[in-house]
Enzyme design. Structure first.
Site, PDB file in Angstrom:
ATOM      1  N   ASN A  62       0.806  -1.225   0.000  1.00  0.00           N
ATOM      2  CA  ASN A  62       0.000   0.000   0.000  1.00  0.00           C
ATOM      3  C   ASN A  62       0.837   1.271   0.000  1.00  0.00           C
ATOM      4  OD1 ASN A  62      -2.236  -1.580  -0.113  1.00  0.00           O
ATOM      5  ND2 ASN A  62      -3.000  -1.104   1.941  1.00  0.00           N
ATOM      6  N   CYS A  81     -15.286  -3.610  -5.871  1.00  0.00           N
ATOM      7  CA  CYS A  81     -14.458  -4.802  -5.760  1.00  0.00           C
ATOM      8  C   CYS A  81     -15.059  -5.684  -4.696  1.00  0.00           C
ATOM      9  CB  CYS A  81     -13.020  -4.459  -5.448  1.00  0.00           C
ATOM     10  SG  CYS A  81     -12.742  -4.209  -3.729  1.00  0.00           S
ATOM     11  N   ARG A 125     -16.910   0.922  -4.049  1.00  0.00           N
ATOM     12  CA  ARG A 125     -15.807   1.793  -3.617  1.00  0.00           C
ATOM     13  C   ARG A 125     -15.844   3.060  -4.462  1.00  0.00           C
ATOM     14  NH1 ARG A 125     -10.821  -2.250  -2.269  1.00  0.00           N
ATOM     15  NH2 ARG A 125      -9.914  -0.424  -1.293  1.00  0.00           N
ATOM     16  N   ASP A 161      -7.685  -3.848   7.409  1.00  0.00           N
ATOM     17  CA  ASP A 161      -6.965  -4.887   6.657  1.00  0.00           C
ATOM     18  C   ASP A 161      -6.489  -6.043   7.545  1.00  0.00           C
ATOM     19  OD1 ASP A 161      -7.356  -3.523   4.346  1.00  0.00           O
ATOM     20  OD2 ASP A 161      -5.310  -2.771   4.149  1.00  0.00           O
ATOM     21  N   ARG A 197      -2.073 -11.096  -4.620  1.00  0.00           N
ATOM     22  CA  ARG A 197      -2.041  -9.637  -4.797  1.00  0.00           C
ATOM     23  C   ARG A 197      -1.319  -8.949  -3.644  1.00  0.00           C
ATOM     24  NH1 ARG A 197      -7.143  -7.532  -4.309  1.00  0.00           N
ATOM     25  NH2 ARG A 197      -5.967  -5.610  -4.338  1.00  0.00           N
TER      26      ARG A 197
HETATM   27  C1  UD1 Z   1      -6.845   1.895   1.245  1.00  0.00           C
HETATM   28  C2  UD1 Z   1      -6.010   0.628   1.228  1.00  0.00           C
HETATM   29  C3  UD1 Z   1      -6.829  -0.559   1.721  1.00  0.00           C
HETATM   30  C4  UD1 Z   1      -7.419  -0.256   3.080  1.00  0.00           C
HETATM   31  C5  UD1 Z   1      -8.165   1.075   3.077  1.00  0.00           C
HETATM   32  C6  UD1 Z   1      -8.637   1.510   4.458  1.00  0.00           C
HETATM   33  C7  UD1 Z   1      -4.409   0.969  -0.552  1.00  0.00           C
HETATM   34  C8  UD1 Z   1      -3.941   0.577  -1.900  1.00  0.00           C
HETATM   35  N1  UD1 Z   1      -5.550   0.389  -0.125  1.00  0.00           N
HETATM   36  O1  UD1 Z   1      -7.923   1.708   0.345  1.00  0.00           O
HETATM   37  O2  UD1 Z   1      -5.979  -1.692   1.790  1.00  0.00           O
HETATM   38  O3  UD1 Z   1      -8.313  -1.276   3.436  1.00  0.00           O
HETATM   39  O4  UD1 Z   1      -7.315   2.134   2.572  1.00  0.00           O
HETATM   40  O5  UD1 Z   1      -7.559   1.561   5.346  1.00  0.00           O
HETATM   41  O6  UD1 Z   1      -3.778   1.749   0.117  1.00  0.00           O
HETATM   42  N2  UD1 Z   1     -14.913   6.269   0.190  1.00  0.00           N
HETATM   43  C9  UD1 Z   1     -15.961   6.980  -0.340  1.00  0.00           C
HETATM   44  N3  UD1 Z   1     -15.692   7.891  -1.328  1.00  0.00           N
HETATM   45  C10 UD1 Z   1     -14.436   8.115  -1.801  1.00  0.00           C
HETATM   46  C11 UD1 Z   1     -13.370   7.374  -1.239  1.00  0.00           C
HETATM   47  C12 UD1 Z   1     -13.636   6.456  -0.246  1.00  0.00           C
HETATM   48  O7  UD1 Z   1     -17.125   6.816   0.045  1.00  0.00           O
HETATM   49  O8  UD1 Z   1     -14.266   8.961  -2.684  1.00  0.00           O
HETATM   50  C13 UD1 Z   1     -15.192   5.266   1.250  1.00  0.00           C
HETATM   51  C14 UD1 Z   1     -14.914   3.835   0.793  1.00  0.00           C
HETATM   52  O9  UD1 Z   1     -15.988   3.296   0.079  1.00  0.00           O
HETATM   53  C15 UD1 Z   1     -14.663   3.129   2.099  1.00  0.00           C
HETATM   54  C16 UD1 Z   1     -14.012   4.207   2.954  1.00  0.00           C
HETATM   55  O10 UD1 Z   1     -14.293   5.457   2.321  1.00  0.00           O
HETATM   56  O11 UD1 Z   1     -15.871   2.737   2.681  1.00  0.00           O
HETATM   57  C17 UD1 Z   1     -12.515   4.051   3.110  1.00  0.00           C
HETATM   58  O12 UD1 Z   1     -11.902   3.992   1.853  1.00  0.00           O
HETATM   59  P1  UD1 Z   1     -10.418   4.506   1.587  1.00  0.00           P
HETATM   60  O13 UD1 Z   1      -9.794   4.947   2.863  1.00  0.00           O
HETATM   61  O14 UD1 Z   1     -10.484   5.473   0.464  1.00  0.00           O
HETATM   62  O15 UD1 Z   1      -9.717   3.170   1.119  1.00  0.00           O
HETATM   63  P2  UD1 Z   1      -8.790   2.952  -0.141  1.00  0.00           P
HETATM   64  O16 UD1 Z   1      -7.904   4.111  -0.337  1.00  0.00           O
HETATM   65  O17 UD1 Z   1      -9.627   2.489  -1.281  1.00  0.00           O
END
Ligand code: UD1
Length: 419
Positions: A23, A116, A121, A308, A400
């Protein structure tokens, strides 16, 4: 399709060197698009997502060469602002390249990375922030087109409605070469964001406040190349600790990130394992049966308990003495591994955000399909502690995130093979 065949019951024992963080590596590879020169990244894990990131870089006109755990990336020649749909679909983190391409070239065309295994997401926060930084966003035949009319983003005050890791990284990526100052309020504080910022600072970026909830990025004209070592993977570390706690035995993580692992370690300690963190190493020994965790384990943004690590800890607690309760607050569909654990004899009840785990004495081997990366790892953790043989399918999910997974488990004395 490959499977893991696991015979449970062996105690695990040994020392391991943790892989570099997936990450961190992915956003850092995206960040390298901003650099007008050559970067050498050390300790990149050899994983399918990293290969996808290399394909995206090469598709953009950068030159990315992976050899072992080193990535050499020269983005001086970045020329294309379009990320092909096929590559966007390979991994969720492809979205990180959009912020960087937008920051470097002033435009980017891409497709939604798609829901996913963990549920929908959305990227609404990413889009809203880019729009505040000057982007015009339109639909180009089913794809999204972001364009900075002046050719360059401008600084802005961004307040995130939730501390999203990806949105925080994407705003930083777009802000580094923007005109003026960008302030991110309610920023995510995950250690991997700090790692990406350290990389960017090594290239000349002006970022402060990462690791806190207010990050300030002062735009600069250009970035130069650097050599950088990616931080160790705290989630892979949590997985090997949970695995040893479940199977019994002792393990040393040689290059652990101790402060970054604290939210996980402080919960794992309550199971009665002996854990000692010193000189960059984490030592864990499990003597008797694990104890359930008395307080509800709530997944939260860092420094809360990491989502995670929820699945792998659950697999260990399946055989603990007493009842543990998880509350999943980050993703909607993050209990998909529970059916496989139940098939192995676990007593788990999922009710909305909560999962109640009543510890049983023993699990037994079973056949199961990995549902997602960490859920698949949890099935391996459970299978290693179970009586008899398990066959875990769809292990491309596990590949992955874990480098040389079966080699490491075998080196610890676990019985696992790929076929
Ligand atoms: C990253 C990590 C993932 C981890 C997650 C939370 C990487 C590559 N992946 O994922 O392993 O599980 O952080 O620690 O670093 N959300 C919205 N709108 C947005 C963006 C996010 O509603 O525009 C929501 C998502 O649906 C989710 C929550 O916010 O419910 C957290 O997501 P986010 O922190 O963005 O996770 P990732 O960056 O996708």
């Amino acid at each position: 399709m490959q499977n893991f065949i696991i015979t449970g019951g062996n105690r695990l024992s040994g020392e391991i060197q943790l892989q570099g963080s997936k990450n961190s590596t992915l956003p850092i590879m995206a960040a390298s698009v901003l650099v007008n020169g050559k970067c050498t990244l050390e300790s990149c894990p050899a994983l399918t997502d990293v290969y996808s990131a290399a394909r995206i870089l090469n598709g953009l006109g950068c030159k990315c060469r992976l050899s072992g755990n080193t990535a050499e990336i020269d983005s001086a020649s970045v020329s294309r602002s379009e990320i092909p749909e096929r590559l966007m679909g390979e991994m969720r983190s492809s979205i990180m390249f959009v912020g960087a391409v937008l920051g470097r070239l002033g435009e980017c065309t891409f497709s939604i990375p798609g829901g996913c295994e963990l549920g929908p997401r959305p990227i609404d926060m990413h889009l809203a922030a880019w729009s505040k930084m000057g982007a015009e966003i339109s639909d180009c035949g089913g794809r999204i087109c972001c364009r900075m009319p002046k050719g360059r983003a401008h600084g802005a005050k961004i307040s995130l409605s939730f501390p999203s890791v990806g949105a925080t990284e994407n705003v930083i990526l777009c802000a580094v070469l923007a005109e003026g100052e960008t302030v991110i309020n309610n920023a995510a504080r995950e250690p991997e964001i700090c790692d990406m910022c350290r990389f960017l600072r090594s290239c000349g970026a002006k970022i402060r406040g990462d690791g806190e909830s207010r990050i300030v990025v002062e735009g600069v004209e250009t970035l130069h190349g650097c050599e950088y070592r990616v931080m160790p993977d705290r989630i892979a570390g949590a997985t090997y600790l949970a695995m040893t706690a479940a199977a019994g035995g002792e393990i040393i993580l040689k290059n652990a990130c101790i402060p970054e692992s604290e939210p996980f370690i402080s919960v794992l300690e309550q199971t009665g394992c002996c854990i000692c963190c010193k000189d960059g190493r984490i030592y864990l020994r499990r003597g008797g049966r694990l104890k359930a965790i008395r307080d509800r384990i709530r997944t939260m943004p860092h420094p809360g308990f990491p989502t995670d690590a929820q699945a792998v800890l659950m697999a260990a607690l399946a055989t603990a003495e007493g009842t543990s309760v998880f509350e999943e607050n980050i993703f909607d569909c993050r209990y998909r591994h529970t059916d496989a654990l139940i098939k192995m004899g676990a007593d788990i009840q999922v009710m909305g955000k909560a999962a109640v785990i009543r510890g049983v004495r023993r699990l037994h081997g079973a056949d199961a399909e990995a549902t997602d990366l960490r859920g698949g790892a949890a099935m391996v953790v459970a299978a290693l502690s179970a009586d008899g043989e398990s066959r875990i399918g769809s292990i491309f999910h596990i590949d992955r995130g874990y480098e040389k997974f079966e080699n490491i488990i075998t080196s610890l004395g676990g019985s696992i093979r790929r076929e």
